[in-house]
Scaffold this active site. Structure first.
Site, PDB file in Angstrom:
ATOM      1  N   CYS A  11       3.644   3.651   0.321  1.00  0.00           N
ATOM      2  CA  CYS A  11       2.195   3.823   0.409  1.00  0.00           C
ATOM      3  C   CYS A  11       1.795   5.295   0.292  1.00  0.00           C
ATOM      4  CB  CYS A  11       1.637   3.183   1.677  1.00  0.00           C
ATOM      5  SG  CYS A  11      -0.166   3.053   1.633  1.00  0.00           S
TER       6      CYS A  11
ATOM      7  N   HIS B 165       3.550  -2.051   0.890  1.00  0.00           N
ATOM      8  CA  HIS B 165       4.259  -1.956   2.167  1.00  0.00           C
ATOM      9  C   HIS B 165       5.391  -2.986   2.241  1.00  0.00           C
ATOM     10  CE1 HIS B 165       1.793   0.899   4.536  1.00  0.00           C
ATOM     11  NE2 HIS B 165       0.863   0.556   3.654  1.00  0.00           N
TER      12      HIS B 165
ATOM     13  N   GLU C 185       7.805  -3.077   4.209  1.00  0.00           N
ATOM     14  CA  GLU C 185       8.169  -3.369   5.604  1.00  0.00           C
ATOM     15  C   GLU C 185       7.344  -4.510   6.188  1.00  0.00           C
ATOM     16  OE1 GLU C 185       4.594  -0.786   6.203  1.00  0.00           O
ATOM     17  OE2 GLU C 185       6.211  -0.972   4.737  1.00  0.00           O
TER      18      GLU C 185
END
Length: 242
Positions: free
Chosen positions: A115, A214, A216
């Site tokens: 990001c 993202h 994650e």
């Protein structure tokens, strides 16, 4: 050999713990879980005063580096006046991450930007950013609401490093109102959505990737974390043998 050590940059802002509200350095746990599930050892890198010698010393202890999400990069770093929608900059974190990524590039340490991360990489290499995507593409579908991740499909260059990891399309979880405009020296676009650069990488042999989304937020898919950890493992092996 031991699992590779992956350094992750952190936030620096007020945080609450019990009855205390204090300036703090922290990172959402999902980033750490992405690294450890992929076989790496996670180490936090909080913002602090930095120069080339400090950055080189820190990076010399790592096998890989992740530049994590966070607030907007200061537009002064790429020669622009701030847009009304641009967040108040965090100069300490900006300087810390610019120092770390330049040290990683000098030492050929594998890098993954997430990001804000690819934006930091791009600006560090002389590139610029779009400060407010709705002004450029006419909609807010890359950040639909506060604290709400958007979802869209990014097209990936099949013959890129990113393409070899993910294939030619990837479903992303994104939350950004800024994006890369002019690419920095040595960087190429390797993924796009809505005409917006969603992935970048450095030409050549070094593992330097950045994704605007993202990963994650979807730990069922560890391919990006696993790609970095594997590159870090190779780097560590070569460092020991040299």
């Amino acid at each position: 050999m031991a699992a590779p050590v992956i350094g992750l940059t952190t936030y620096r802002q007020p945080a609450r713990s019990g009855v205390w509200e204090v300036p703090a350095s922290f990172l959402p746990a999902a980033y750490l879980e992405g690294v450890t599930r992929a076989g790496g050892i996670a180490a936090l890198l909080p913002p602090q005063p930095v120069d080339d010698a400090i950055a080189d010393e820190v990076v010399s202890r790592l096998d890989g580096l992740i530049l994590t999400g966070g607030r907007d990069v200061n537009p002064e770093a790429y020669g622009h006046e701030p847009h009304p929608a641009t967040e108040q900059p965090g100069p300490e974190r900006d300087a810390w991450e610019f120092g770390l990524v330049k040290a990683a590039l000098r030492q050929h340490v594998p890098v993954l930007g997430i990001c804000r991360g690819p934006q930091v990489i791009n600006v560090a290499l002389g590139g610029t950013l779009h400060q407010h995507l709705p002004d450029v593409i006419g909609h807010s579908r890359h950040r639909v609401a506060d604290a709400t991740f958007a979802s869209h499909t990014a097209a990936v260059e099949g013959d890129s490093r990113l393409g070899r990891l993910l294939g030619e399309t990837v479903q992303t979880r994104c939350y950004h109102h800024q994006a890369i405009d002019r690419l920095g020296t040595g960087l190429v676009s390797s993924a796009e959505a809505d005409g917006v650069i969603e992935g970048i990488e450095m030409t050549g042999e070094d593992f330097v990737l950045g994704v605007q989304w993202h990963p994650e937020e979807n730990l069922d898919d560890l391919r990006l974390f696993a790609g970095l950890v594997e590159a870090a493992r190779t780097y560590a092996t070569q460092k020991v043998s040299s």
